[in-house]
Enzyme design. Sequence first.
Site, PDB file in Angstrom:
ATOM      1  CG  ASN A  32      -2.103   0.933   0.856  1.00 56.33           C
ATOM      2  OD1 ASN A  32      -2.309   1.905   1.712  1.00 56.33           O
ATOM      3  ND2 ASN A  32      -2.952   0.854  -0.201  1.00 56.33           N
ATOM      4  CG  HIS A  37       6.093   3.123   1.134  1.00 55.42           C
ATOM      5  ND1 HIS A  37       4.644   3.487   1.537  1.00 55.42           N
ATOM      6  CD2 HIS A  37       6.373   2.110   2.379  1.00 55.42           C
ATOM      7  CE1 HIS A  37       4.190   2.534   2.428  1.00 55.42           C
ATOM      8  NE2 HIS A  37       5.388   2.046   2.979  1.00 55.42           N
ATOM      9  CD  GLN A 154       9.610  -0.717  12.067  1.00 51.80           C
ATOM     10  OE1 GLN A 154       8.360  -1.376  12.082  1.00 51.80           O
ATOM     11  NE2 GLN A 154       9.662  -0.176  10.758  1.00 51.80           N
ATOM     12  CB  SER A 187       0.382   6.442   7.982  1.00 50.72           C
ATOM     13  OG  SER A 187      -0.229   5.144   8.319  1.00 50.72           O
TER      14      SER A 187
END
Length: 282
Positions: A32, A37, A154, A187
């Site tokens: 997605n 990204h 993360q 997001s």
Amino acid sequence: MKIITSIKDQADYCNSLVKKGESISLIPTMGNLHKGHESLLFNPSYMKNKKIVSLFVNPLQFNSSDDYKSYPKSINSDIKILERNNVDCLFMPSEDEILRSISESESFALPGYMNILCGKYREGHFLGVFKIVKKLFEIIRPSVAYFGKKDYQQLIMINHIVKEYFKNKIKIVACDTIREDNGLAMSSRNNRIVKSKRNIASLVYKELVTLKEIIKTNKDYNFKELQQSFIKTLSIEGIKIEYLELLSSNDFSVIQKNDTDNLMLFVAFYISGVRLIDNIEV
Ligand code: PAF
């Protein structure tokens, strides 16, 4: 672009690249894909490396099966985005094969600071991320891997994995958070929120910026009071704050009075039933 779906084929492909003296950059994703990204794919560092993207919606990192099932998928448009960004290879393994490849007997020790912030509210989440990222590193053997700063906890955990299991041989590139025009951090989950509510969600970032200014300019700030007023202001807009913390960006330790270096504000919140996170350096 090569599309590979089996672990063995992917490991063979990567081995053949390494034998030819090529270096590999890995961009791990759950698909997605959005502009956030793309900024990882487009990152100017290590341009000569072969670019491999993994796409795996990791069931181990979801602590609610509804959240896992409703995670948005858009494989056709993802492939177009990857091709447009000259990605050399997409690794898209099956859930079954990946889960079988992760040994149940192996113990994974997470650093203590992974139990706070998202670690406190999403039981098992980081352990799930840990297992899949370690597996991807073992299969693909990248020399560089890209992760976004939005998922800051993360990111710190990935640095730990690289140090403990890969002798610091993988360079982790931390990429800035990409925001919508209104300031909302990009997001994949934003797709589950209607546009008008996304505008409301962006108020969280605006309030973070205001808070940062207060902390920077007022030595006598009382964080508990600021926290309460942040929660109240946003609850009027229908936003439920799960946590808002001011911690050290090095190790998530609690800030001492007069600390001015490496401070970071971390927030998690719900809007329209969707959970989002954000952070900002102070
Ligand atoms: O950040 C993500 O998208 C995921 O947590 C990751 C790193 C791909 C692991 O599943």
